[in-house]
Structure formats: C-alpha cells, structure tokens
Design an enzyme around this catalytic site. Structure first.
Site, PDB file in Angstrom:
ATOM      1  N   ASN A  88     -36.030  70.521  -3.252  1.00 41.39           N
ATOM      2  CA  ASN A  88     -36.752  71.738  -3.608  1.00 41.39           C
ATOM      3  C   ASN A  88     -37.685  71.464  -4.782  1.00 41.39           C
ATOM      4  OD1 ASN A  88     -35.314  73.295  -1.692  1.00 41.39           O
ATOM      5  ND2 ASN A  88     -33.606  73.474  -3.112  1.00 41.39           N
ATOM      6  N   HIS A 101     -33.988  65.850  -7.438  1.00 37.65           N
ATOM      7  CA  HIS A 101     -32.744  65.547  -6.733  1.00 37.65           C
ATOM      8  C   HIS A 101     -32.954  65.826  -5.255  1.00 37.65           C
ATOM      9  CE1 HIS A 101     -32.701  69.694  -8.179  1.00 37.65           C
ATOM     10  NE2 HIS A 101     -32.024  70.012  -7.086  1.00 37.65           N
ATOM     11  N   HIS A 103     -30.951  67.014  -1.910  1.00 43.05           N
ATOM     12  CA  HIS A 103     -29.735  67.551  -1.307  1.00 43.05           C
ATOM     13  C   HIS A 103     -29.451  66.768  -0.027  1.00 43.05           C
ATOM     14  CE1 HIS A 103     -29.645  71.410  -3.679  1.00 43.05           C
ATOM     15  NE2 HIS A 103     -30.929  71.123  -3.793  1.00 43.05           N
TER      16      HIS A 103
HETATM   17  P1  AMP Z   1     -31.966  73.172  -6.679  1.00 41.27           P
HETATM   18  O1  AMP Z   1     -31.768  74.664  -6.600  1.00 41.27           O
HETATM   19  O2  AMP Z   1     -32.615  72.574  -5.514  1.00 41.27           O
HETATM   20  O3  AMP Z   1     -32.611  72.792  -8.003  1.00 41.27           O
HETATM   21  O4  AMP Z   1     -30.506  72.556  -6.667  1.00 41.27           O
HETATM   22  C1  AMP Z   1     -29.679  72.469  -7.773  1.00 41.27           C
HETATM   23  C2  AMP Z   1     -28.307  72.226  -7.232  1.00 41.27           C
HETATM   24  O5  AMP Z   1     -27.526  71.706  -8.286  1.00 41.27           O
HETATM   25  C3  AMP Z   1     -27.602  73.475  -6.719  1.00 41.27           C
HETATM   26  O6  AMP Z   1     -27.233  73.272  -5.361  1.00 41.27           O
HETATM   27  C4  AMP Z   1     -26.381  73.605  -7.627  1.00 41.27           C
HETATM   28  O7  AMP Z   1     -25.251  74.046  -6.928  1.00 41.27           O
HETATM   29  C5  AMP Z   1     -26.223  72.186  -8.126  1.00 41.27           C
HETATM   30  N1  AMP Z   1     -25.584  72.050  -9.415  1.00 41.27           N
HETATM   31  C6  AMP Z   1     -25.922  72.674 -10.573  1.00 41.27           C
HETATM   32  N2  AMP Z   1     -25.137  72.252 -11.578  1.00 41.27           N
HETATM   33  C7  AMP Z   1     -24.290  71.334 -11.055  1.00 41.27           C
HETATM   34  C8  AMP Z   1     -23.233  70.542 -11.577  1.00 41.27           C
HETATM   35  N3  AMP Z   1     -22.878  70.599 -12.872  1.00 41.27           N
HETATM   36  N4  AMP Z   1     -22.569  69.708 -10.738  1.00 41.27           N
HETATM   37  C9  AMP Z   1     -22.919  69.646  -9.431  1.00 41.27           C
HETATM   38  N5  AMP Z   1     -23.913  70.352  -8.880  1.00 41.27           N
HETATM   39  C10 AMP Z   1     -24.576  71.206  -9.668  1.00 41.27           C
END
Ligand code: AMP
Ligand code: ZN
Length: 115
Positions: A88, A101, A103
């Site tokens: 994203n 990142h 997914h």
């Molecule tokens: P995005 O919305 O594409 O930026 O994705 C961020 C992702 O990071 C989301 O799916 C969250 O659930 C995940 N996330 C946020 N904090 C953590 C964390 N501490 N450990 C693992 N995943 C996380």
C-alpha cells in the site's frame, strides 16, 4: 537508514517484539499483528524508506532480491497453494506505516474483488 520514530525500523532491529519468521542482512518477514487472511506476513526491508516512490535504485535491487528469496520459503510459510503480494502507498492506498512493506497473503482462496 534508520528512523528512530519508525515502528518497522524498530521491529527490523529487534527493538520491538514481533513474530519473526525470517531474517537476513536486508529484510525481515514477520507475522502481521492484525491478520486479514490465515497467512498474513509482512516483508520489511531493514533500510528505511516510505514507499517505491522514495526508493533508490540500490534499494530496488535489494527489495527485488528479498521478494525473489520468498520463493524459497513458500512451503514453510504455508503458501504452497498460492499467495498475493500487496504494498500500500499513501492515502488512497491506505498505507498506515510509512516504511515500505509488502503484505504476503494466503492460506486460503482470497477474494478476487480487489486484485
Ligand atoms: P499498511 O496499512 O499497508 O501500512 O500496513 C501496515 C500493517 O502493519 C497492518 O496490516 C498492521 O496490522 C501491521 N502492523 C502494525 N504494527 C504492527 C506490529 N507491531 N507488528 C506486526 N504488524 C504490525
Ligand atoms: Zn522505518
């Protein structure tokens, strides 16, 4: 680069706990805290940059190698029947963590409405 205000920089360095399934010099793969599929992992480069629009050529090469390396771990991660990669970017992409990142989603047949 390391950003001291970035949660994924801290996770990559081990300063914040995570369920780390894989790590090498360039990236980590962790379990997403709020899974949207039976298998929901995040591939996080260790270097801090927000998204592909801010990435250098070297960072692009490194990320490509990390993605390619994922193919060596498909069975181990329970993704043998297929998976989806999503990154994203920005407001319309609903990016919530400003450290690039990817997914990794799978473990069941995913919805085909947004692919
Ligand atoms: P995005 O919305 O594409 O930026 O994705 C961020 C992702 O990071 C989301 O799916 C969250 O659930 C995940 N996330 C946020 N904090 C953590 C964390 N501490 N450990 C693992 N995943 C996380
Ligand atoms: Zn970061």
């Amino acid at each position: 680069m390391y950003d001291e205000n970035c949660i994924f920089c801290k996770i990559a360095k081990g300063e914040i706990p995570s369920t780390k399934l894989y790590e090498d010099d360039n990236c980590v793969i962790i379990k997403d805290l709020n899974p949207q599929a039976p298998v929901h992992l995040l591939l996080i480069p260790k270097d801090h940059y927000a998204n592909i629009c801010e990435m250098s050529d070297d960072q692009a090469k490194t990320l490509a190698a990390c993605v390619k390396n994922l193919s060596n771990h498909v069975d181990e991660f329970g993704l043998q029947d297929g998976f989806r990669l999503v990154s994203n970017k920005g407001e319309n992409g609903c990016q919530s963590v400003n450290h690039l990142h990817i997914h990794i989603l799978g473990g069941e047949k995913l919805s085909d409405t947004m692919c």
